[in-house]
Scaffold this motif. Structure first.
Motif, mmCIF file in Angstrom:
data_model
loop_
_atom_site.group_PDB
_atom_site.id
_atom_site.type_symbol
_atom_site.label_atom_id
_atom_site.label_comp_id
_atom_site.label_asym_id
_atom_site.label_seq_id
_atom_site.Cartn_x
_atom_site.Cartn_y
_atom_site.Cartn_z
ATOM 1 N N LEU A 290 -4.531 8.489 -7.140
ATOM 2 C CA LEU A 290 -4.543 7.325 -7.647
ATOM 3 C C LEU A 290 -5.480 6.840 -8.822
ATOM 4 O O LEU A 290 -6.567 7.528 -8.936
ATOM 5 C CB LEU A 290 -5.164 6.402 -6.386
ATOM 6 C CG LEU A 290 -4.218 6.389 -5.022
ATOM 7 C CD1 LEU A 290 -4.954 5.798 -4.031
ATOM 8 C CD2 LEU A 290 -2.952 5.471 -5.424
ATOM 9 N N VAL B 143 -5.832 0.414 -7.136
ATOM 10 C CA VAL B 143 -6.362 0.228 -5.627
ATOM 11 C C VAL B 143 -7.018 -1.196 -5.997
ATOM 12 O O VAL B 143 -7.818 -1.571 -6.894
ATOM 13 C CB VAL B 143 -7.507 1.177 -5.560
ATOM 14 C CG1 VAL B 143 -8.323 0.663 -4.107
ATOM 15 C CG2 VAL B 143 -7.054 2.406 -5.472
ATOM 16 N N THR C 111 -3.072 -0.441 -2.060
ATOM 17 C CA THR C 111 -2.756 0.247 -3.304
ATOM 18 C C THR C 111 -1.397 0.038 -3.494
ATOM 19 O O THR C 111 -0.448 -0.520 -2.759
ATOM 20 C CB THR C 111 -2.868 2.020 -2.662
ATOM 21 O OG1 THR C 111 -1.969 2.539 -2.147
ATOM 22 C CG2 THR C 111 -4.218 2.295 -2.350
ATOM 23 N N THR D 55 -5.825 2.886 4.624
ATOM 24 C CA THR D 55 -5.755 2.806 3.454
ATOM 25 C C THR D 55 -7.087 3.487 2.888
ATOM 26 O O THR D 55 -7.087 3.948 1.750
ATOM 27 C CB THR D 55 -5.300 1.477 2.899
ATOM 28 O OG1 THR D 55 -4.025 1.178 3.295
ATOM 29 C CG2 THR D 55 -5.404 1.511 1.200
ATOM 30 N N VAL E 117 -7.189 6.026 0.292
ATOM 31 C CA VAL E 117 -8.140 6.125 -1.147
ATOM 32 C C VAL E 117 -8.950 7.109 -1.422
ATOM 33 O O VAL E 117 -9.346 7.610 -2.577
ATOM 34 C CB VAL E 117 -8.598 4.555 -1.258
ATOM 35 C CG1 VAL E 117 -9.717 4.429 -2.417
ATOM 36 C CG2 VAL E 117 -7.338 3.669 -1.398
#
Length: 285
Positions: free
Chosen positions: A41, A46, A57, A111, A115
Motif C-alpha cells: 500500500l 489509506v 484502503t 483493516t 495496513v
C-alpha cells in the motif's frame, strides 16, 4: 409468510447447489483486489474514516465492488449491505431488515492489521433472510484459512469439520474484548465483568478471526460492544454451527437487525456464553 417461506426454500436450494461457488467468489475477490496490495500500500491508498483505528484502503473498496457485482449475479434478487457502501450511504444498512436476501459484506475485516502488514485480516460474507443468517464465509488469504458455515449443516475450516468444544475447568476463560475506543462509559463498566477472577481477557484483533478462534476452541469467548452486522454476522453463525452460542448482556441471542443490549458475547458453548453474559451484566450493574 408464505412468500418468505418460498424465498427461504429457494435460498436453501441455492446453498445446496452453489455454496462452493460463493467461496470461489470470495477467494477471487481477495486474489484480485486484496492480496496483491498486502504490504504494497502507498500512503494515498489509506484513508481514516472516523479516527486512527477506523481505516479504509483501496483494497476494501475494490474488493467490496467485486463482491457486490459477483454475489448478486450468483443469486438474482439479492442485495448487498457492505461496510464501505454503507459508510457512503447509511440508508443502505436498512436492507438487513428488508424482504430480499441480503449479502452482508466486510471486504477487509482487520483493516488496521492489513495496513500494518499483519496477516491477521480476513474477508467476511454472510447470507441472511428476514434477520436470520443462513450461511457464512470467513476467508483469511494470508493465513490460507477459509471457514464456511451453513445453518443446520455445520461449520468447516479448509474442508475439515469445526467443533468448538468446551473450556477446561481448571483455568480462567480466555476472552477477547472490544477496543476501548469503541465503547461507551456504560459498556466499559460492563466489560469490567470479564476483568475479574476467573477470566483472562485480552484486546481483540480482527473480529472475524476472533470468532474463528472460538469456533476452533482456541479462544473461549469474545465480548464485543458494537453491533454492526458486517463484523458479526458471519462469525456468529460460524460459532453456532461449531456448537457454540451467543448472548447479549440481557441474556438473549444477538440480533443482526440491531437493538441489542451491549456488550454481548459469543462462546464455545451455552454454559460459557451464560457465564460471560452474567459477568457483563454484573459489571454494568
Amino acid at each position: 409468510m408464505i412468500e418468505t417461506q418460498a424465498v427461504k426454500e429457494s435460498i436453501d436450494d441455492f446453498l445446496a447447489r452453489q455454496a462452493a461457488d460463493v467461496e470461489q467468489v470470495v477467494r477471487a475477490a481477495a486474489a484480485a483486489e486484496i492480496t496483491p496490495r498486502f504490504r504494497q500500500l502507498a500512503a494515498a491508498d489509506v484513508v481514516q474514516k472516523s479516527g486512527p483505528h477506523d481505516l479504509v484502503t483501496v483494497a476494501d473498496r475494490r474488493a467490496e465492488e467485486f463482491l457486490t457485482r459477483e454475489l448478486t449475479a450468483l443469486l438474482p434478487g439479492s442485495v448487498v449491505v457492505g461496510e464501505e457502501a454503507v459508510h457512503a450511504d447509511p440508508a443502505r444498512y436498512e436492507a438487513i431488515a428488508g424482504a430480499a436476501p441480503v449479502w452482508i459484506v466486510d471486504p477487509v475485516d482487520g483493516t488496521r492489521q492489513f495496513v500494518h502488514g499483519d496477516p491477521g485480516f480476513c474477508t467476511l460474507v454472510a447470507l441472511a433472510l428476514d434477520g436470520v443468517v443462513l450461511a457464512s464465509w470467513t476467508y483469511a488469504p494470508a493465513l490460507d484459512a477459509c471457514a464456511v458455515a451453513v445453518r443446520g449443516r455445520g461449520a468447516t475450516l479448509n474442508g475439515q469439520r469445526l467443533s468448538a468444544g468446551a473450556p477446561e475447568d481448571d483455568r480462567p476463560l480466555r476472552v477477547a474484548t472490544s477496543h476501548p475506543d469503541f465503547t461507551t462509559e456504560d459498556q466499559k463498566r460492563a466489560l469490567l465483568g470479564v476483568f475479574s477472577e476467573g477470566f483472562a481477557p485480552r484486546p481483540c484483533g480482527s473480529a472475524g478471526l476472533e470468532y474463528l478462534a472460538v469456533a476452533r476452541g482456541d479462544l473461549d469467548a469474545v465480548a464485543f460492544s458494537w453491533e454492526l452486522a458486517w463484523d458479526h454476522a458471519a462469525g456468529l453463525l460460524l460459532v453456532e454451527e461449531a456448537g457454540g452460542a451467543h448472548l447479549t448482556r440481557d441474556g438473549v441471542p444477538f440480533a443482526i437487525t440491531g437493538g441489542n443490549t451491549l456488550p454481548f458475547t459469543a462462546a464455545r458453548d451455552e454454559a460459557t456464553a451464560r457465564r460471560v453474559a452474567t459477568a457483563l451484566a454484573d459489571g454494568g450493574a
